[in-house]
Design an enzyme around this catalytic site. Structure first.
Site, short mmCIF file in Angstrom:
data_model
loop_
_atom_site.label_atom_id
_atom_site.label_comp_id
_atom_site.label_asym_id
_atom_site.label_seq_id
_atom_site.Cartn_x
_atom_site.Cartn_y
_atom_site.Cartn_z
CG ASP A 140 30.04 0.35 20.75
OD1 ASP A 140 30.17 -0.62 19.78
OD2 ASP A 140 30.91 0.18 21.85
CB SER A 190 36.68 0.82 27.39
OG SER A 190 35.55 0.50 26.93
CG ASP A 196 30.39 5.49 31.84
OD1 ASP A 196 30.78 5.22 32.92
OD2 ASP A 196 30.73 5.69 30.67
NE ARG A 238 28.12 -1.84 21.45
CZ ARG A 238 28.15 -2.12 22.53
NH1 ARG A 238 27.06 -2.65 23.44
NH2 ARG A 238 29.17 -1.58 23.41
N1 ARG Z 1 36.70 -2.02 19.04
C1 ARG Z 1 35.61 -2.92 19.00
C2 ARG Z 1 34.57 -2.56 18.07
O1 ARG Z 1 34.46 -1.40 17.66
C3 ARG Z 1 35.25 -3.08 20.49
C4 ARG Z 1 34.37 -2.02 20.93
C5 ARG Z 1 34.06 -2.16 22.54
N2 ARG Z 1 33.15 -1.19 22.95
C6 ARG Z 1 33.18 -0.87 24.14
N3 ARG Z 1 32.42 0.19 24.49
N4 ARG Z 1 34.02 -0.90 25.00
O2 ARG Z 1 33.64 -3.36 17.84
#
Ligand code: ARG
Length: 400
Positions: free
Chosen positions: A127, A179, A18, A98
Site C-alpha cells: 500500500d 489486518s 493508527d 489505493r
Molecule cells: N495483500 C493485498 C494487497 O496487497 C491486501 C492488502 C491489504 N492492505 C491492508 N492494509 N490490510 O493488495
C-alpha cells in the site's frame, strides 16, 4: 527530511488507532498543522462524527469524500474489462482502491494548502508503494511522510500507550486479530494466525460471504447485462456502478461465492498469506468472460489475454498512473467495444456457473457452428478443412 520544513500535512485518516496516533504525532514531531482526509470507498466504517473526532485529536480540518461511484466505475470495472487477476487468484480489491484514494488525497492536499501528505501504511506492504507512486505521478511537489517507516513505535501496544499518554480519544481495543481492508469490492484479511500458511481461516472471520456449507440449498439465478465490457444491469434492471457492485455482492455473498485463500508475492519482495472475500467481483469476472465468448473476435481476445497478467501486475504494484498503463488500458478498452450482452449465472454453495449467454451483437452463428449438415455452407465448407490441416501439419512431419 528535517522535521521543521513541513507546515501543513494532509493525512489519510480513518479515525482508527493508527491514524489517530499519526495525527497527534505529526503535530508533535513536525510542529505542523494537520488536515485530515477520509475517502469513502465503501469500507462501511463509521463516517459520522469523524470530523469531530479528527478535530478533537488536533486536526485543523477534516474532509470526507464519497468515492464509491468513481471507485466502481473507473477502477473496478476497468479491471473486469481487462480480466485483471494477480497471480491467477487475487482480484485486486485493495490494489484498485489505493490509486483512487491517493489521487483525491493529493487533490485535497492542494485544495487545503498543504505542502505534504501522510499515510498510515507500514514499511513492509504494497500500500505504501501504491499511495506514493500515485503522489509522485500526480503531485510530485508534495512531501511524503510515512510515520511507520520513521517512528520507533513498534505495534498496536505502543500506539495504545501513546494514546493513553496524550489522552487521544480511541474506540479500538488492543487485540485486533487481523489486518483488514474493506471496500466496495472486497475484504482482505492478513496477519495474526493467518501468518501460518497452513492455518485454515476461522469461519467466524468472514464478513461478506456465508460459508458455502451454510449457503441456501436452492441456487440463485442472476442475469448480468454488459455494455462495452461494463456491467450495467442485474436481472434487466439498470444500476449505477456502485449500486450494481453492492447488489451483486449481497446476492453472491449469500451463496458463499468469492472466497480466496492464497500466498502472494508482494512488490517489495516479501511473501504474504492473504484471505479475500470478493463475492460480486467473482461473479462479474465470470459473467464478463461469458459475454466476451460470443462478442469478442478470437485473436483480439487472445491479444487482450496476453496483456491481462501484466495489467494485473501493474495494478498490484501501484502503477495505475504510469504511461504504459495508459497505453495498455487504451488497448483493452478498444477491444471491449463489442462486449455487449447478457450472461445467466447460477450461484450455488460457493460455485459460480454460467448457464447461458446472449447478445444483440453476437458473433456466434449457430448455423455456421452446427454439427448438422447443410448450415451456412457458403461461409464454411468442410472440404476446405482438409487443406487447412494438411498445410498446418507440413512442418510436423516426423516429430514424435
Ligand atoms: N495483500 C493485498 C494487497 O496487497 C491486501 C492488502 C491489504 N492492505 C491492508 N492494509 N490490510 O493488495
Amino acid at each position: 527530511m528535517t522535521k521543521s520544513n513541513v507546515k501543513r500535512v494532509c493525512l489519510a485518516y480513518s479515525g482508527g488507532l493508527d491514524t489517530s496516533v499519526i495525527l497527534h504525532w505529526l503535530i508533535e514531531q513536525y510542529g505542523c498543522e494537520v488536515v485530515a482526509y477520509t475517502a469513502d470507498v465503501g469500507q462501511q466504517e463509521e463516517l459520522s462524527g469523524l470530523p469531530e473526532k479528527a478535530k478533537a485529536t488536533g486536526a485543523v480540518d477534516c474532509i470526507v469524500r464519497d468515492l464509491r461511484e468513481e471507485f466502481a466505475r473507473d477502477y473496478v470495472f476497468p479491471a473486469i474489462r481487462g480480466c485483471a487477476i494477480y497471480e491467477g487468484t487475487y482480484l485486486l480489491g485493495t490494489a484498485l482502491a489505493r490509486p483512487l484514494i491517493a489521487k483525491h488525497h493529493a487533490e485535497v492536499a492542494r485544495d487545503t494548502g498543504c505542502d505534504a501528505v501522510a499515510h498510515g501504511a507500514t514499511g513492509k506492504g504494497n500500500d505504501q508503494v501504491r499511495f506514493e507512486l500515485t503522489f509522485r505521478a500526480l503531485a510530485p511537489e508534495l512531501k511524503i511522510i510515512a510515520p511507520w517507516r520513521e517512528w520507533d513505535l513498534r505495534g498496536r501496544a505502543d500506539c495504545f500507550d501513546y494514546c493513553q499518554k496524550y489522552e487521544i480519544p480511541i474506540t479500538a481495543t488492543l487485540e485486533k486479530p487481523y489486518s483488514i481492508d474493506r471496500n466496495l469490492m472486497h475484504i482482505s484479511f492478513e496477519g495474526g494466525v493467518l501468518e501460518d500458511p497452513w492455518h485454515a481461516p476461522d469461519e467466524s472471520m468472514f464478513i461478506m460471504t456465508t460459508s458455502p456449507e451454510d449457503a441456501p440449498d436452492v441456487p440463485a439465478e442472476v442475469l448480468i447485462g454488459f455494455e462495452a465490457g461494463n456491467p450495467v444491469s442485474i436481472d434487466g434492471e439498470s444500476l449505477s456502478p456502485a449500486s450494481l457492485l453492492d447488489r451483486i455482492n449481497k446476492i453472491a455473498g449469500a451463496h458463499g461465492v468469492g472466497r480466496v485463500d492464497m500466498v502472494e508475492n508482494r512488490f517489495v519482495g516479501l511473501r504474504s498469506r492473504g484471505v479475500y472475500e470478493t463475492p460480486g467481483g467473482t461473479v462479474l469476472h465470470a459473467a464478463h468472460r461469458a459475454v466476451e465468448s460470443i462478442t469478442l473476435d478470437r485473436d483480439l481476445m487472445h491479444e487482450r489475454d496476453r496483456l491481462s497478467p501484466r495489467f494485473a501486475e501493474l495494478i498490484y504494484n501501484g502503477f495505475w498512473f504510469a504511461p504504459e498503463m495508459k497505453a495498455m488500458r487504451a488497448m483493452i478498452d478498444a477491444a471491449q467495444q463489442n462486449v455487449t450482452g447478457e450472461a445467466r449465472v447460477k450461484l450455488y454453495k460457493g460455485g459460480v456457473h454460467i448457464t447461458g449467454r446472449r447478445s444483440p451483437v453476437s458473433l456466434y452463428d449457430a448455423a455456421e457452428s452446427s454439427f448438422e449438415f447443410g448450415g451456412a455452407a457458403d461461409t464454411y465448407d468442410q472440404k476446405d478443412a482438409s487443406g487447412f490441416i494438411k498445410l498446418q501439419g507440413l512442418r510436423l512431419r516426423g516429430h514424435r
